[in-house]
Design a protein around this motif. Structure first.
Motif, PDB file in Angstrom:
ATOM      1  N   PRO A 119       0.829  -1.217   0.000  1.00 20.84           N
ATOM      2  CA  PRO A 119       0.000   0.000   0.000  1.00 20.84           C
ATOM      3  C   PRO A 119       0.858   1.259   0.000  1.00 20.84           C
ATOM      4  N   VAL A 120       0.461   2.216  -0.846  1.00 19.91           N
ATOM      5  CA  VAL A 120       1.202   3.476  -0.985  1.00 19.91           C
ATOM      6  C   VAL A 120       0.195   4.624  -1.013  1.00 19.91           C
ATOM      7  N   ALA A 121       0.468   5.688  -0.266  1.00 21.30           N
ATOM      8  CA  ALA A 121      -0.389   6.871  -0.312  1.00 21.30           C
ATOM      9  C   ALA A 121      -0.315   7.495  -1.699  1.00 21.30           C
ATOM     10  N   VAL A 122      -1.432   7.990  -2.191  1.00 20.29           N
ATOM     11  CA  VAL A 122      -1.488   8.484  -3.566  1.00 20.29           C
ATOM     12  C   VAL A 122      -0.466   9.590  -3.813  1.00 20.29           C
ATOM     13  N   GLU A 123      -0.196  10.432  -2.804  1.00 18.50           N
ATOM     14  CA  GLU A 123       0.764  11.521  -2.987  1.00 18.50           C
ATOM     15  C   GLU A 123       2.203  11.025  -3.104  1.00 18.50           C
ATOM     16  N   ASP A 124       2.445   9.753  -2.721  1.00 23.30           N
ATOM     17  CA  ASP A 124       3.791   9.184  -2.804  1.00 23.30           C
ATOM     18  C   ASP A 124       4.015   8.358  -4.065  1.00 23.30           C
ATOM     19  N   LEU A 125       2.978   8.192  -4.883  1.00 22.52           N
ATOM     20  CA  LEU A 125       3.137   7.467  -6.140  1.00 22.52           C
ATOM     21  C   LEU A 125       4.004   8.261  -7.112  1.00 22.52           C
ATOM     22  N   GLN A 126       4.702   7.527  -7.969  1.00 21.20           N
ATOM     23  CA  GLN A 126       5.510   8.130  -9.024  1.00 21.20           C
ATOM     24  C   GLN A 126       5.210   7.409 -10.345  1.00 21.20           C
ATOM     25  N   PRO A 127       5.258   8.121 -11.467  1.00 21.89           N
ATOM     26  CA  PRO A 127       5.168   7.417 -12.750  1.00 21.89           C
ATOM     27  C   PRO A 127       6.243   6.334 -12.822  1.00 21.89           C
ATOM     28  N   GLY A 128       5.847   5.171 -13.280  1.00 17.94           N
ATOM     29  CA  GLY A 128       6.742   4.019 -13.280  1.00 17.94           C
ATOM     30  C   GLY A 128       6.405   3.022 -12.195  1.00 17.94           C
ATOM     31  N   ASP A 129       5.732   3.473 -11.115  1.00 21.55           N
ATOM     32  CA  ASP A 129       5.227   2.535 -10.114  1.00 21.55           C
ATOM     33  C   ASP A 129       4.166   1.650 -10.757  1.00 21.55           C
ATOM     34  N   ARG A 130       3.881   0.516 -10.109  1.00 19.62           N
ATOM     35  CA  ARG A 130       2.909  -0.428 -10.678  1.00 19.62           C
ATOM     36  C   ARG A 130       1.743  -0.606  -9.710  1.00 19.62           C
ATOM     37  N   ALA A 131       0.560  -0.209 -10.164  1.00 19.15           N
ATOM     38  CA  ALA A 131      -0.654  -0.320  -9.359  1.00 19.15           C
ATOM     39  C   ALA A 131      -1.318  -1.669  -9.617  1.00 19.15           C
ATOM     40  N   VAL A 132      -1.847  -2.262  -8.571  1.00 21.09           N
ATOM     41  CA  VAL A 132      -2.569  -3.529  -8.699  1.00 21.09           C
ATOM     42  C   VAL A 132      -3.943  -3.249  -9.293  1.00 21.09           C
ATOM     43  N   THR A 133      -4.301  -3.975 -10.353  1.00 26.66           N
ATOM     44  CA  THR A 133      -5.603  -3.793 -10.985  1.00 26.66           C
ATOM     45  C   THR A 133      -6.497  -5.003 -10.704  1.00 26.66           C
ATOM     46  N   VAL A 134      -7.783  -4.824 -10.957  1.00 28.56           N
ATOM     47  CA  VAL A 134      -8.767  -5.863 -10.648  1.00 28.56           C
ATOM     48  C   VAL A 134      -8.606  -7.076 -11.545  1.00 28.56           C
ATOM     49  N   ASP A 135      -8.291  -6.851 -12.831  1.00 29.50           N
ATOM     50  CA  ASP A 135      -8.339  -7.969 -13.787  1.00 29.50           C
ATOM     51  C   ASP A 135      -7.084  -8.140 -14.633  1.00 29.50           C
ATOM     52  N   GLN A 136      -6.133  -7.196 -14.547  1.00 35.43           N
ATOM     53  CA  GLN A 136      -4.987  -7.250 -15.445  1.00 35.43           C
ATOM     54  C   GLN A 136      -3.654  -7.313 -14.705  1.00 35.43           C
ATOM     55  N   GLY A 137      -3.688  -7.645 -13.421  1.00 36.42           N
ATOM     56  CA  GLY A 137      -2.452  -7.701 -12.660  1.00 36.42           C
ATOM     57  C   GLY A 137      -1.863  -6.307 -12.458  1.00 36.42           C
ATOM     58  N   PRO A 138      -0.628  -6.206 -11.968  1.00 36.08           N
ATOM     59  CA  PRO A 138      -0.002  -4.892 -11.792  1.00 36.08           C
ATOM     60  C   PRO A 138       0.221  -4.196 -13.135  1.00 36.08           C
ATOM     61  N   GLN A 139      -0.112  -2.911 -13.177  1.00 36.09           N
ATOM     62  CA  GLN A 139       0.091  -2.106 -14.381  1.00 36.09           C
ATOM     63  C   GLN A 139       0.907  -0.873 -14.039  1.00 36.09           C
ATOM     64  N   THR A 140       1.697  -0.444 -15.001  1.00 40.83           N
ATOM     65  CA  THR A 140       2.536   0.732 -14.799  1.00 40.83           C
ATOM     66  C   THR A 140       1.713   2.013 -14.799  1.00 40.83           C
ATOM     67  N   ILE A 141       1.984   2.850 -13.815  1.00 35.87           N
ATOM     68  CA  ILE A 141       1.383   4.184 -13.771  1.00 35.87           C
ATOM     69  C   ILE A 141       2.153   5.072 -14.744  1.00 35.87           C
ATOM     70  N   THR A 142       1.454   5.623 -15.736  1.00 34.39           N
ATOM     71  CA  THR A 142       2.116   6.414 -16.779  1.00 34.39           C
ATOM     72  C   THR A 142       1.936   7.911 -16.598  1.00 34.39           C
ATOM     73  N   TRP A 143       0.978   8.316 -15.763  1.00 34.90           N
ATOM     74  CA  TRP A 143       0.674   9.749 -15.630  1.00 34.90           C
ATOM     75  C   TRP A 143      -0.013   9.992 -14.302  1.00 34.90           C
ATOM     76  N   ILE A 144       0.373  11.064 -13.628  1.00 41.88           N
ATOM     77  CA  ILE A 144      -0.266  11.484 -12.378  1.00 41.88           C
ATOM     78  C   ILE A 144      -0.551  12.979 -12.477  1.00 41.88           C
ATOM     79  N   GLY A 145      -1.787  13.352 -12.184  1.00 42.60           N
ATOM     80  CA  GLY A 145      -2.157  14.767 -12.178  1.00 42.60           C
ATOM     81  C   GLY A 145      -2.764  15.145 -10.842  1.00 42.60           C
ATOM     82  N   SER A 146      -2.596  16.405 -10.452  1.00 40.82           N
ATOM     83  CA  SER A 146      -3.171  16.860  -9.192  1.00 40.82           C
ATOM     84  C   SER A 146      -3.491  18.346  -9.261  1.00 40.82           C
ATOM     85  N   THR A 147      -4.322  18.773  -8.339  1.00 37.55           N
ATOM     86  CA  THR A 147      -4.637  20.192  -8.177  1.00 37.55           C
ATOM     87  C   THR A 147      -5.052  20.404  -6.729  1.00 37.55           C
ATOM     88  N   MET A 148      -5.218  21.651  -6.335  1.00 37.53           N
ATOM     89  CA  MET A 148      -5.685  21.957  -4.989  1.00 37.53           C
ATOM     90  C   MET A 148      -7.185  22.206  -5.022  1.00 37.53           C
TER      91      MET A 148
END
Length: 260
Positions: free
Chosen positions: A80-109
Motif C-alpha cells: 500500500p502506498v499513499a497516492v501523494e507518494d506514487l511516481q510514474p513508473g510505479d505499478r498499481a494492482v488492478t482488478v483484472d490485469q495484474g499490476p500495471q505501470t502508472i504512466t501519468w499522475i495529475g493533481s490540483t488543490m
C-alpha cells in the motif's frame, strides 16, 4: 434494432440536450476561471517529466485530477502506498490485469472557499471504513468528483452489454449512505492513468483509473484540444489512451434505459 451500447450513448447525450433547451444560457463572461494543474508523466525513454499548467477550471480538465484526496491508500506491487507518494513508473494492482505501470499522475488543490468554481469542486465524498463490507474500504476513503466506482450486476448486461460499469461516486451518496464533506482547508486531490485503462484498488475499493472518455474531446476547438493534450506529454493524441475496459454510466442513464 439498436445495440445496448448505442442506446447507452443516446441516453447519455439526451439529458444534456434537454437541459440545453430548458435552461436559458447565461450571458458569456469575458473571463474564465482558471486552475493550476501539476503533472508528472512517464516518457517513452522511461524518464519522468514534471510540469505545471494553467488551464480552465472546467469538468474536462478537473476530472483528470480529482479522484483521490491526499492520503488515499493505493494498492501497488510493493504494498500500500499513499497516492501523494506514487511516481510514474510505479505499478498499481488492478482488478483484472495484474499490476500495471502508472504512466501519468495529475493533481490540483481543492480550495472550498475559492469563489466562482463549481459546487462539485468544493466538496469530497467520505466512505466510512467497512461501510461496503469488511475492509471495503479500510481505512476511510475520501474521493473527489472525478472518481468512479466499479459496480457489477447481472442486470447491467441487458441494458449496456456489460455486467460491470464505472459509475460516478456522486450517484451513491444516497444509495450507499456516503457522506459529502466540505474540507475546512485546501486539500490536494489526484488522479492517475495506467498503461491500459482499468480498475485499481483504493483503500480496498475498485476505482477507475483515469481515462478522458471515448468522446471527451469531440467538438472541441483545435486550441482547447491542444491545451488539454499538453497535460499529457506522453500521449501523442487522445487515441493513445486506448479503449475503456468497461463502459461508464450514471444511475439516471440506467433508469432511463430500464424504462425504455
Amino acid at each position: 434494432m439498436n445495440s445496448p451500447h448505442s442506446r447507452l450513448e443516446a441516453e447519455i447525450r439526451k439529458p444534456v440536450a434537454a437541459q440545453e433547451r430548458a435552461v436559458p444560457r447565461p450571458a458569456q463572461s469575458t473571463t474564465s476561471l482558471m486552475r493550476k494543474y501539476e503533472v508528472a508523466a512517464l516518457m517513452s525513454d522511461q524518464s519522468v517529466r514534471t510540469s505545471t499548467h494553467i488551464a480552465p477550471a472546467s469538468p474536462l480538465f478537473e476530472n483528470a485530477v480529482s479522484a483521490f484526496a491526499r492520503g488515499t491508500i493505493i494498492s501497488t506491487d510493493r504494498g500500500p502506498v499513499a497516492v501523494e507518494d506514487l511516481q510514474p513508473g510505479d505499478r498499481a494492482v488492478t482488478v483484472d490485469q495484474g499490476p500495471q505501470t502508472i504512466t501519468w499522475i495529475g493533481s490540483t488543490m481543492m480550495v472550498p472557499s475559492a469563489p466562482g468554481q463549481s459546487e462539485k469542486m468544493r466538496r469530497l465524498v467520505r466512505i466510512m471504513a467497512d461501510s461496503l463490507g469488511i475492509g471495503r474500504p479500510m481505512p476511510d476513503l475520501l474521493l473527489g468528483p472525478g472518481a468512479r466506482l466499479l459496480r457489477e450486476k447481472a442486470a447491467y448486461g441487458a441494458l449496456v452489454g456489460s455486467t460491470k460499469l464505472f459509475m460516478p461516486i456522486d450517484d451513491f451518496t444516497e444509495a450507499l449512505g456516503l457522506i459529502e464533506v466540505t474540507p475546512p482547508s485546501p486539500v490536494r486531490i489526484y488522479h492517475f492513468a495506467l498503461e491500459r485503462h482499468s480498475a485499481i484498488r483504493a483503500a480496498g475499493l475498485e476505482m477507475e483509473s483515469y481515462h478522458p472518455g471515448e468522446n471527451a474531446l469531440k467538438g472541441l476547438g483545435h486550441n482547447m484540444e491542444s491545451l488539454f493534450l499538453s497535460l499529457f506529454p506522453n500521449m501523442a493524441d487522445v487515441e493513445a489512451f486506448g479503449p475503456l475496459t468497461w463502459p461508464r454510466a450514471s444511475l439516471d442513464v440506467l433508469e432511463s434505459l430500464s424504462a425504455a
